[in-house]
Design an enzyme around this catalytic site. Structure first.
Site, short mmCIF file in Angstrom:
data_model
loop_
_atom_site.label_atom_id
_atom_site.label_comp_id
_atom_site.label_asym_id
_atom_site.label_seq_id
_atom_site.Cartn_x
_atom_site.Cartn_y
_atom_site.Cartn_z
N LYS A 54 0.84 -1.20 0.00
CA LYS A 54 0.00 0.00 0.00
C LYS A 54 0.88 1.25 0.00
O LYS A 54 0.62 2.20 -0.75
CB LYS A 54 -0.94 -0.02 1.22
CG LYS A 54 -2.06 -1.02 1.06
CD LYS A 54 -2.82 -1.32 2.34
CE LYS A 54 -3.78 -2.50 2.12
NZ LYS A 54 -4.37 -3.02 3.33
N GLN A 98 -4.65 -1.36 9.40
CA GLN A 98 -4.50 -2.73 8.90
C GLN A 98 -5.05 -3.71 9.93
O GLN A 98 -4.73 -3.63 11.12
CB GLN A 98 -3.01 -3.01 8.62
CG GLN A 98 -2.75 -4.36 8.00
CD GLN A 98 -3.30 -4.47 6.58
OE1 GLN A 98 -3.22 -3.54 5.79
NE2 GLN A 98 -3.89 -5.61 6.24
N ASP A 121 -11.17 2.96 3.81
CA ASP A 121 -11.49 1.53 3.74
C ASP A 121 -13.00 1.31 3.81
O ASP A 121 -13.47 0.18 3.63
CB ASP A 121 -10.84 0.83 4.96
CG ASP A 121 -9.95 -0.33 4.54
OD1 ASP A 121 -9.84 -0.56 3.33
OD2 ASP A 121 -9.40 -0.99 5.43
#
Ligand code: NDP
Length: 300
Positions: A54, A98, A121
């Site tokens: 990422k 994460q 997200d």
């Protein structure tokens, strides 16, 4: 009939080119550079690989990219304090926590602390609620189902009126938002899960079959309607003794060869949905930066 193989890698590269161009145009016009912060707690090896990817992709898109790596024994208070700091940082437009988090940390609380306008997200309740209420234009949509929709649009166009869709899997991360997006595109949607009876018969009704299960090759040829479009989200690591002792390979939730002989189009694993997920994370980040700068939100 042999199905068309939907190339997620090429599609992801195309999205990333558009994202890079949108970010550069925003920077030129307003001086705002899209900023993405990724937070990793602990040493989970798979998470380390994802986080590194990422960060690299954000840099390649010309973004301001920061990665916070915290030890596994980080307290919830310390992690929440970092999220607060990132929420308040005007150089950061997207925050990605994460997952999974190490034991002792509550993912719902931590993700819930992210400013919904930086939740690239799409996992906060506010963004899930916006999507469920049909306000997709205001929401950040979770990256994997958003990427599936890009692939589907390429094969079937924007309007899925009259199509029957079956989504197998009902997670908040993939199955549920996927069903919402299909519904918004006018498909008639059924969501299946582990308690569904006669899954193959249900799946055979689907013009669009989405598998987000996490069971290698669970959906066989008898689950596929002739001519269906199959989107395989599953990523499963299985032993591959043919490659040598102790070797493994990645496979999806769909038995690819069987399904490809019946479907009209299908995503492979790897190289299908996987690359789209990271591309859509960058797309959400540049969209967030545009919104913060008062510019129209680009669409990808
Ligand atoms: P979850 O484990 O959260 O959800 C799995 C879903 O599958 C559940 O709803 C479960 O039903 C359902 N399920 C399990 N077994 C069966 C069965 N035998 N028959 C029917 N349904 C079943 O997984 P995720 O949604 O997070 O991920 C799904 C897959 O997608 C995984 O392989 C994951 O690695 C992959 N993935 C890939 C991404 C990518 O970038 N390509 C990103 C995210 C995930 P129930 O609710 O009843 O338990």
């Amino acid at each position: 009939m042999q199905a068309v193989r939907i190339d997620g890698k090429a599609n992801a590269e195309s999205v990333l080119r558009d994202v890079t161009a949108a970010g550069a145009a925003l920077h030129k016009k307003t001086g705002v550079k899209p900023g993405l912060a990724v937070v990793l707690v602990g040493e989970d090896p798979a998470s380390q690989v994802y986080v590194a990817n990422k960060g690299r992709t954000a840099e390649a898109c010309g973004f301001h990219s920061v990665t916070h790596r915290l030890p596994a024994d980080t307290s919830q208070e310390a992690l929440l304090a970092l999220i607060d700091e990132l929420n308040a940082d005007p150089a950061i437009h997207g925050i990605l926590q994460q997952l999974p988090l190490p034991k002792g940390l509550d993912a719902d609380v931590v993700v819930g602390r992210i400013d919904p306008d930086k939740d690239v997200d799409g996992l906060t309740l506010v963004n899930a609620g916006r999507l469920a209420s049909g306000l997709a234009d205001d929401a950040f949509v979770p990256c994997t189902p958003a990427g599936c929709m890009v692939l589907l649009r390429q094969v079937l166009g924007d309007d899925l009126s009259g199509k029957r869709a079956v989504v197998v899997g009902r997670s908040n991360l993939v199955g549920k938002p996927m069903a919402q997006l299909l519904l918004l595109a006018n498909a008639t949607v059924t969501v299946a899960h582990s308690r569904t009876k006669d899954l193959p018969a249900l799946c055979r009704e689907a013009d669009i079959l989405v598998a987000a299960i996490g069971r290698p090759g669970l959906l066989k040829g008898d689950c596929v309607k002739p001519g269906a479009v199959v989107i395989d989200v599953g990523i499963n690591r299985v032993p591959a003794p043919d490659k040598g002792e102790g070797k493994t390979r990645l496979v999806g939730d769909v038995a690819y060869d069987e399904a490809a002989a019946i479907a009209s189009a299908i995503t492979p694993v790897p190289g299908g949905v996987g690359p789209m997920t990271i591309a859509m994370l960058m797309a959400n980040t540049v969209a967030s930066a545009c919104r913060a700068a008062g510019e129209p939100r680009p669409r990808f």
